[in-house]
Design an enzyme around this catalytic site. Structure first.
Site, PDB file in Angstrom:
ATOM      1  N   HIS A  98      -6.668  26.760   5.389  1.00  0.00           N
ATOM      2  CA  HIS A  98      -7.352  28.109   5.332  1.00  0.00           C
ATOM      3  C   HIS A  98      -8.475  27.784   4.090  1.00  0.00           C
ATOM      4  CE1 HIS A  98      -3.423  29.242   6.680  1.00  0.00           C
ATOM      5  NE2 HIS A  98      -3.944  30.320   7.171  1.00  0.00           N
TER       6      HIS A  98
ATOM      7  N   GLU B  51      -8.793  29.938  20.170  1.00  0.00           N
ATOM      8  CA  GLU B  51     -10.067  29.604  19.806  1.00  0.00           C
ATOM      9  C   GLU B  51     -10.787  28.886  20.798  1.00  0.00           C
ATOM     10  OE1 GLU B  51      -7.387  29.249  17.949  1.00  0.00           O
ATOM     11  OE2 GLU B  51      -7.526  30.843  16.447  1.00  0.00           O
TER      12      GLU B  51
END
Ligand SMILES: Cc1ncc(C[n+]2csc(CCOP(=O)(O)OP(=O)(O)O)c2C)c(N)n1
Ligand SMILES: [Mg+2]
Lengths: 325, 339
Positions: A129, A60
């Protein structure tokens, strides 16, 4: 017009901008051939080719830095972070770098980057999440943060985000991805960033919300109406910068406010909204500004999710408290 | 009959040469098979709507178990990743423990149902807990190893990850630090050819993940992840080296992810069935059984007893976990801070 879910509207927005502007690029983990783990980029690589829509290696911070380099070269990157809980891996690129480009370069360079990412609870996926981390992003001057609550607005806001010359964090609530459909024009249109929407008019209390909680606020308003309480519901849509004009106008009318967010009390956006209202409209208030938020714990495990997440009953309770103050 | 290399490899007694007894490798096979069977049961339970999520070990049991048997599972530390069912079984986690985490029940020793399945952690077995972002376990393993070094313990910190995850900064930072400090760490990359949908060729440009070791100044080897004995040998050498104070090693085990990425994934959109079928022929659970049969270790009788016992263990564990209580919602407030 077509009936679209929010995820379809998001795909449609990207398709529209890929067509409109050859500098728009879409990339991230699994966004290419697979079409994204939530199918947000479904079919886009096939339609626009691997140069415009591509998979990156699993890293990322690299995705964030790459976006900045491309932006410096005149491209309009639309990177995806697979789950917003993984934003920590790319925080420096976002908050330390892209957010400050315009400032540091004396307005000679910008970061026209739209970071898209799914987030949000109620879909039985545990911590990270499902975390609501928008509060982290709104603390960084230079970033705009957008959270749509309907398919129509998702498309218009995403098109605006991609065209914006400042970096926009575009957060897509997972629970809203496929929860309902609505009419979405197939042609291009924009919804202005930085403008809230009054989703329901009312006179007794103002509910300020965003994301999935807008729907809980609307449901609470329906219930409250049965008790003769008229609630106005404002969907912020952009949580930075916040459209305080719309909020304050409503407060001046209703004199009572409840701010509703899914994030924990110590997180999110509600604290900013409450503080701003008391600074700018204290003489219009008949009661303290109350907040509906999740408890200050790590995001709930599945069995606790239902009681942990704020719901319309929690909203009704707080509304009654401000009404009866 | 053509005497191919493959057949030679099957006939030759390789385990004795490695110092492994017949019983050792039977135990290895048993652990691999148990991991596979638990995993298969998890899928059935998921498809029946009983457990929320599965992320599989299938295709990697040979590497996981071969590696674990080369370590001191009673003393060393392991920082596994989500596919490491074979590793955690070898380190002492039970079928019941695993089922409790599948069902996310309060008694789950990993996190009491607080994390997703596959987030392994069990203090008593030195299975070190991790977070959801991939590769975050790597620097943790390095920190643990630095502790070992400072305390002059002859322990090994064993950390695993997928090949896609080896692209994260955490991998580089951890590997570099460990090598500078000559720490007793083993980095084992389980290369299963995919990171969700992204094939190896789009993840890395080097020929082998183990080539990266050169950049860190540590030995790097690539071994057949479907050959538990080859993996055993590589990890044994790395562990010996680590205990001698000579520093870390990078081991890449090459095999194939036999299932979709997880129960939420549909792999038909990005890979051909033929490719999956071809990989199934090299499945270590099958080929290692074949090796054991060739050496009369896995007789029909032994095999039958093993299957029967395992099925019973799994049935009992499933039943237990299904009946077990969920954590009380109010317990969400526990352990955010010290009381
Ligand atoms: C930092 C971070 N980004 C993205 C993800 C989502 N994700 C989970 S597993 C995975 C792929 C991992 O691939 P690899 O390292 O090859 O391991 P494999 O699953 O193939 O065993 C991704 C992208 C994640 N968990 N963490
Ligand atoms: Mg992989």
């Amino acid at each position: 017009m077509a009936q679209m879910t929010m995820i379809q509207a998001i795909t449609d927005a990207m398709r529209t901008e890929l067509k409109n502007d050859e500098n728009v690029l879409i990339f991230g983990e699994d966004v290419g051939q697979n079409g994204g783990v939530f199918r947000a980029t479904e079919g886009l690589q096939k339609e626009f080719g691997e140069d415009r829509v591509f998979d990156t290696p699993l890293a990322e911070s690299g995705i964030g830095g790459l976006s900045i380099g491309l932006a410096l070269q005149g491209y309009r990157p639309v990177p995806e972070i697979q789950f917003f809980g993984f934003v920590y891996e790319v925080m420096d690129a976002i908050s330390g770098q892209m957010a400050r480009m315009r400032y540091r370069t004396g307005n000679t360079k910008t970061s026209p980057i739209t970071v898209r990412s799914p987030f949000g609870g109620g879909v039985h996926t545990p911590e990270l999440h499902a975390d609501s981390l928008e509060g982290l992003m709104i603390q960084q001057p230079g970033l705009k943060v957008v959270i749509p609550s309907t398919p129509y607005e998702a498309k218009g806001l995403l098109i605006s985000a991609i065209r914006d010359n400042d970096p926009v964090i575009f957060l897509e609530h997972m629970k809203l991805y496929r929860s309902f459909r609505e009419e979405v024009p197939e042609e291009e249109y924009t919804v202005e960033i930085g403008k809230a929407a009054v989703k329901r008019e009312g006179t007794d209390v103002t509910l300020v919300s965003y994301g999935a909680m807008v729907h809980s606020a609307l449901k609470a308003a329906d219930e409250l109406e049965k008790d003769g309480i008229s609630a106005e519901v404002i969907d912020l849509r952009t949580v930075m910068p916040i459209d305080y004009e719309t909020v304050l106008k409503s407060v001046e009318k209703t004199n009572r406010v409840v701010v509703v967010q899914e994030a924990q009390r110590q997180a999110g956006v509600a604290n900013h909204v409450a503080a701003e209202i008391q600074e700018r409209a204290i003489l219009h208030l008949e009661a303290p500004v109350l907040r509906v938020a999740a408890p200050d714990t790590v995001y709930a495990f599945t069995q606790a999710e239902e009681v942990w997440l704020p719901n319309y009953n929690d909203i009704i309770e707080k509304v009654n408290a401000v009404i009866n103050f | 009959m053509v005497n191919t290399d493959e057949q030679k490899k099957m006939m030759e007694n390789r385990h004795h040469r490695l110092g492994l007894s017949d019983n050792d490798i039977l135990e290895m096979y048993r652990t691999m098979l148990l991991a596979r069977k638990i995993d298969e049961r998890m899928w059935l339970l998921n498809r029946a709507g009983k457990i929320p999520f599965v992320v599989s070990c299938q295709g990697q049991e040979g590497a996981q178990v071969g590696a674990s048997f080369a370590l001191d599972t009673k003393r060393d530390y392991v920082l596994p990743y989500y596919r490491d069912l074979g590793v955690v079984l070898a380190f002492g986690m039970t079928t019941k423990d695993l089922m409790l985490q599948g069902f996310a029940k309060a008694e789950d020793p990993n996190s009491g149902g607080r994390q997703m399945p596959g987030h392994f952690g069990q203090k008593k077995n030195r299975i070190v807990t991790g977070s959801s972002p991939v590769t975050t376990q790597v620097p943790h393993a390095v920190g643990i190893a630095l502790g070992f070094k400072m305390e002059q313990k002859d322990l090994v910190s064993f950390v695993t990850l997928g090949e896609g995850s080896s692209n994260q900064g955490d991998f580089h930072e951890g590997a570099n630090f460990a090598s500078v400090q000559k720490l007793p760490v083993i980095f084992m990359v389980q290369n299963n050819q995919y990171a969700i949908s992204v094939p190896l060729t789009k993840q890395v440009a080097c020929e082998k993940i183990s080539d990266r070791a050169i950049g860190y100044g540590m030995p790097g080897v690539t071994v057949d992840g479907n050959d538990p004995l080859e993996v055993y040998q590589a990890v044994k050498e790395a562990a010996d080296r680590a205990r001698r104070g000579e520093g870390p090693s990078l081991i890449e085990t090459v095999s194939y992810r036999l299932t979709p990425h997880s129960s939420d994934d549909d792999d038909r959109s990005y890979r051909e069935r033929g490719e999956v079928d071809a990989a199934k022929e090299k499945d270590a659970v099958l080929t290692f059984a074949h090796y054991l049969r060739e050496h009369n270790i896995l007789t029909e009788q032994v095999e039958k007893t093993m299957h029967d016992e395992m099925n019973q263990i799994i049935n009992e564990a499933t039943e237990y976990a299904e009946q077990a209580a969920y954590a009380e919602p109010a317990s969400i407030y526990n352990y955010v801070y010290g009381e």
